[in-house]
Design an enzyme around this catalytic site. Structure first.
Site, short mmCIF file in Angstrom:
data_model
loop_
_atom_site.label_atom_id
_atom_site.label_comp_id
_atom_site.label_asym_id
_atom_site.label_seq_id
_atom_site.Cartn_x
_atom_site.Cartn_y
_atom_site.Cartn_z
N SER A 137 46.03 58.37 1.92
CA SER A 137 46.19 58.51 0.47
C SER A 137 44.88 58.30 -0.28
O SER A 137 44.57 59.04 -1.22
CB SER A 137 47.26 57.54 -0.04
OG SER A 137 46.96 56.19 0.31
N LYS A 152 42.06 40.38 -2.02
CA LYS A 152 43.20 40.66 -2.90
C LYS A 152 44.39 41.21 -2.12
O LYS A 152 45.54 41.04 -2.53
CB LYS A 152 42.79 41.59 -4.04
CG LYS A 152 42.13 42.90 -3.64
CD LYS A 152 43.09 44.05 -3.54
CE LYS A 152 42.36 45.35 -3.24
NZ LYS A 152 43.27 46.52 -3.11
#
Length: 331
Positions: free
Chosen positions: A14, A194
């Site tokens: 993606s 993160k």
């Protein structure tokens, strides 16, 4: 903008598709390497990637598609790697052409398992690429929102400002805003960390914790990230900038976040193996957790969230008990 620079995208997922879409707005041709022969043929015929972001339409005349990584590398001046970090080393082992004088940008948000290095450091240590020829592309930005042409922001990091600008200009568009920074190490570590915190957010959600706890978790996560990155690479940076805090928030809260989805499944009772089998995409946070945990043995930062996620994913401890204990460390 220098018109003669050639760009290649390495990867078929993606993020690679989103980056190819952005580049094609500003360039007449790009090279695009993907392993899947069927996807290449589908792109040529039907103008979209059948496996990822299938709503994005390409002009095949702008794509130099290849299943040979050497062809893509030989073609380009700038090479953007956008494949899961767990597969990077295997792809690089196929290289027969030199990376010397190539400018490498990483859109990979993880650690290379074989060397326990972030991608930029991996290229520097293993392939002798000077840091001024290495850059990082970070968010806050989801590939899915690029496909939908929703306003998105990218941070481009490189020690050489001109090279950062070259990439930023070619990724910019009507719905893509870019900024540059020289914090290569910090932004790349932030992009890796993160993902771990997004897994934690997912686990908490799966266990039934609400928004109140999630806000406390994210508040503690950014402080934990700041301390970890400061131990790794001390320099002046504002941890509240979009490349750090913004990327953390979008990954921790978004429905598009595969790391949050993975964590949510773990919180609901899936085993690690069953959760990974059900997901069609790689959760970088899974691999990053082990690497960050082991790296921190040498740095000594206080990382109760990373430690909790590690205990669940790699020590097989009960998520409910681990997160009940974690709540006593957070404020």
């Amino acid at each position: 903008m220098s018109e003669n620079l050639k760009f290649a995208v390495i990867g078929g997922g993606s993020w690679a598709t989103a980056i190819a879409k952005m580049l094609c707005v500003n360039l007449s041709e790009i090279a695009w390497y993907m392993r899947n022969d069927a996807a290449i043929e589908h792109l040529k015929t039907h103008k979209h990637n059948p496996n990822y972001l299938s709503s994005v339409e390409f002009d095949p005349a702008k794509l130099k598609l290849t299943n040979n990584i050497n062809e893509a590398v030989a073609y380009a001046d700038y090479i953007i790697f956008a494949i899961p970090s767990a597969f990077l080393n295997g792809e690089l082992e196929k290289l027969e052409v030199s990376l010397e004088n190539k400018i490498i940008f990483s859109a990979i948000k993880g650690i290379v398992p074989e060397t326990s290095l972030i991608v930029g450091e991996h290229f520097h240590v293993k392939y002798n690429i000077p840091y001024y020829n290495i850059g990082v592309i970070t968010g806050p930005c989801h590939a899915e929102e690029v496909a939908l042409e929703r306003l998105s922001y990218l941070t481009i990091a490189c020690g050489d400002e001109e090279k950062a600008k070259n990439v930023a200009e070619r990724l910019s568009g009507n719905y893509i805003k870019t900024k540059i920074t020289d914090d290569i190490i910090g932004t790349e570590y932030a992009a890796m960390l993160k993902n771990i915190y997004a897994v934690a957010a997912g686990i908490a959600h799966g266990l039934g914790y609400g928004d109140n706890f999630q806000s406390v978790l994210m508040s503690n996560a950014i402080r934990e990230m700041k301390q970890f990155i400061k131990k790794v690479h001390k320099m002046k940076r504002n941890i509240n900038d979009s490349a750090y805090l913004g990327d953390l928030l979008v990954t921790g809260y978004s429905i598009f976040s595969r790391n949050r989805t993975f964590g949510n499944m773990i919180g609901k009772g899936y085993t690690v193996k069953s959760a990974m089998m059900e997901m069609s995409m790689v959760s970088e946070g899974y691999y990053a957790t082990k690497s960050a945990y082991n790296l921190n043995k040498g740095y000594g930062a206080e990382t109760p969230i990373i430690d909790a996620v590690y205990a669940v994913l790699y020590e097989g401890k009960d998520p409910k008990k681990v997160f009940k204990k974690l709540t006593d460390f957070l404020d």
